[in-house]
Design a protein around this motif. Structure first.
Motif, short mmCIF file in Angstrom:
data_model
loop_
_atom_site.label_atom_id
_atom_site.label_comp_id
_atom_site.label_asym_id
_atom_site.label_seq_id
_atom_site.Cartn_x
_atom_site.Cartn_y
_atom_site.Cartn_z
N ASN A 1 56.96 27.18 -45.92
CA ASN A 1 57.01 28.02 -44.73
C ASN A 1 55.86 27.72 -43.78
OD1 ASN A 1 58.24 30.00 -43.16
ND2 ASN A 1 56.98 31.63 -44.03
N GLU A 2 54.66 27.54 -44.34
CA GLU A 2 53.49 27.22 -43.52
C GLU A 2 53.67 25.87 -42.83
OE1 GLU A 2 48.64 26.61 -43.94
OE2 GLU A 2 49.87 26.81 -45.75
N LYS B 1 56.48 24.45 -41.93
CA LYS B 1 57.46 24.62 -40.85
C LYS B 1 56.82 25.28 -39.64
CE LYS B 1 61.90 26.51 -39.72
NZ LYS B 1 62.81 27.58 -39.95
N LYS B 2 56.03 26.32 -39.87
CA LYS B 2 55.37 27.01 -38.76
C LYS B 2 54.39 26.10 -38.04
CE LYS B 2 55.86 31.67 -40.58
NZ LYS B 2 55.16 32.84 -41.12
N GLU C 1 56.21 23.53 -35.89
CA GLU C 1 56.76 24.17 -34.69
C GLU C 1 55.68 24.40 -33.64
OE1 GLU C 1 58.87 27.59 -36.24
OE2 GLU C 1 60.76 26.49 -36.16
#
Length: 78
Positions: free
Chosen positions: A51-52, A54-55, A58
């Protein structure tokens, strides 16, 4: 408003204990449905969680979009 989109991929890496484990990559950039030429260059990001990663990728894509005068809108995911 011109919309920038791209593919985002997060890969798990084989790693020694205590190292970061995920790599985020952005590629295949397009604007309003047309391929962007030349393609922007974004260095990969490394993170401890999927998740980190991906963030973080982005955030990098948003910076590139601003540099080119576009707005990043999340549409694609691999």
């Amino acid at each position: 408003m011109r919309i920038l989109d791209c593919e985002i991929k997060v890969l798990e890496l084989a790693h020694p204990v205590g190292q970061k484990r995920f790599r985020g990559i952005a590629y295949e950039f397009c604007v309003d449905g047309k391929w962007l030429e030349p393609q922007p260059s974004i260095n990969e990001v490394l993170a401890a969680t999927q998740n980190e990663a991906k963030k973080l990728i982005e955030v990098e894509v948003k910076k590139v979009a601003e540099e080119y005068g576009y707005v990043y809108q999340y549409i694609s995911e691999v």
